[in-house]
Design an enzyme around this catalytic site. Structure first.
Site, short mmCIF file in Angstrom:
data_model
loop_
_atom_site.label_atom_id
_atom_site.label_comp_id
_atom_site.label_asym_id
_atom_site.label_seq_id
_atom_site.Cartn_x
_atom_site.Cartn_y
_atom_site.Cartn_z
N CYS A 186 -91.03 -89.92 53.37
CA CYS A 186 -91.43 -88.81 54.20
C CYS A 186 -92.44 -88.22 53.48
O CYS A 186 -92.44 -87.53 52.19
CB CYS A 186 -90.28 -87.77 54.16
SG CYS A 186 -90.63 -86.07 54.79
N CYS B 82 -92.42 -84.29 52.93
CA CYS B 82 -91.24 -83.94 52.10
C CYS B 82 -91.81 -84.09 50.33
O CYS B 82 -91.82 -83.10 49.64
CB CYS B 82 -89.98 -84.67 52.20
SG CYS B 82 -89.46 -84.82 53.67
N ASP B 83 -92.63 -85.12 50.27
CA ASP B 83 -92.73 -85.64 48.67
C ASP B 83 -93.99 -85.77 48.45
O ASP B 83 -94.38 -85.87 47.15
CB ASP B 83 -92.26 -87.00 48.41
CG ASP B 83 -90.53 -86.81 48.80
OD1 ASP B 83 -89.99 -85.51 48.51
OD2 ASP B 83 -90.08 -87.83 49.28
#
Length: 309
Positions: free
Chosen positions: A136, A139-140
């Site tokens: 992701c 997300c990261d």
């Protein structure tokens, strides 16, 4: 077996826990089966979550799920750390069986079983998850400023991930097994126009290198068979998702990819009294906050259904 419950929620994570909070506050006495291994959903494998509203300093994924879980309990949700292994959703009263052999009846069921990222299937891919391997970018990606990254995949998701990562990385290499992309024309054009993106064609990843964190990848050229090592600071796997809908086949209408079909913007499925939310229905966004929002919708839809019956 004799008691008929108002609502049973299958699956946890942001969608399932949020559905339970709303259902419990509506005095529906929900039972939530959170899973024997996957309790808390995908965020249990995530470190810092910096884009969930209300946490200006960010929050660890497991801590966020623990807070949601405690909120469920506060309002009276009964939490069961087990899996539902079979369901009969066809009748007016739904019948579910868990992994311990217990059978329960419910007037309504909320499905929040989520989806899983497709993995390449490498031992070190799993071992270095959260330490340079991610599924992701949203997300990261922030944690990879000024790094050199690899994205595996050739579809729209891979192009979207690669483009997003160029906001942080100095260079993003897209590794694809073929010599052309299956992504849509506009996404291909966008990737080709990005000077930070470079393609490695006809190539597969056969190992992820690194002790405590990703340091590189072992690659194999599928035309020549030649193997080589290349330095990378991170690997983003973007080869698709697998909705956890195997128990629903033949009972609930699914699309060609296995996601549950719902009625318009609601969470209603084709079976009366059965509602679906979170990543089980979401092709597009797959974020914690959107999953939580659809869990709220599912509880409200279930409450209205029960009030009308």
């Amino acid at each position: 077996m004799s008691e008929v419950h108002e609502v049973v929620i299958v699956g946890s994570g942001p969608a399932g826990y949020t559905a339970a909070i709303y259902a419990a506050r509506a005095q529906l006495s929900p039972i939530l089966y959170e899973g024997s291994v996957t309790a808390g959903g995908a965020l249990m494998n995530t470190t810092d979550v910096e884009n969930f509203p209300g946490f200006p300093e960010g929050v660890m994924g497991p801590d966020l799920m623990d807070s949601l879980r405690k909120q469920c309990e506060r309002f009276g949700t009964k939490l069961v750390t087990d899996d539902i292994v079979s369901m009969d959703l066809s009748g007016e009263i739904k019948v579910l069986t868990d992994g311990s052999g217990n059978t329960l009846k419910a007037k309504s069921v909320i499905l929040a079983t989520g989806s899983a990222y497709k993995e390449i299937g490498l031992v070190n891919e799993k071992r270095l998850s959260g330490r340079g391997v991610s599924w992701c970018a949203t997300c990261d990606g922030f944690f990879f400023r000024e790094k050199v990254l690899a994205v595996v995949g050739g579809g729209d998701s891979a192009m979207e991930e690669a483009n997003f990562l160029t906001r942080f990385a100095t260079k993003v290499y897209v590794i694809h097994r073929r010599d052309s992309l299956r992504a849509s024309k506009i996404m291909v054009e966008r990737a080709n126009a990005n000077p930070k993106i470079e393609f490695i064609w006809n190539t597969e990843v056969i190992d992820v290198l690194g002790d405590d964190k990703v340091s590189g990848l072992k690659l194999r050229n599928l035309v020549t068979g030649e193997e080589s090592d290349k330095d990378f600071d991170g690997l983003f796997v973007a080869i698709g998702h697998l909705p956890r809908s195997e128990l629903l086949v033949g009972q609930i209408d699914l699309d060609g990819e296995g996601y549950v079909k719902v009625d318009g913007r609601s969470t209603r499925t084709n079976q009366a009294g059965v509602f679906a939310c979170g990543d089980l229905v979401d092709h597009t966004y797959r974020q914690a906050i959107t999953a939580a929002g659809s869990g709220c919708q599912a509880a409200l839809d279930a409450e209205r259904f029960l009030a009308g019956h």
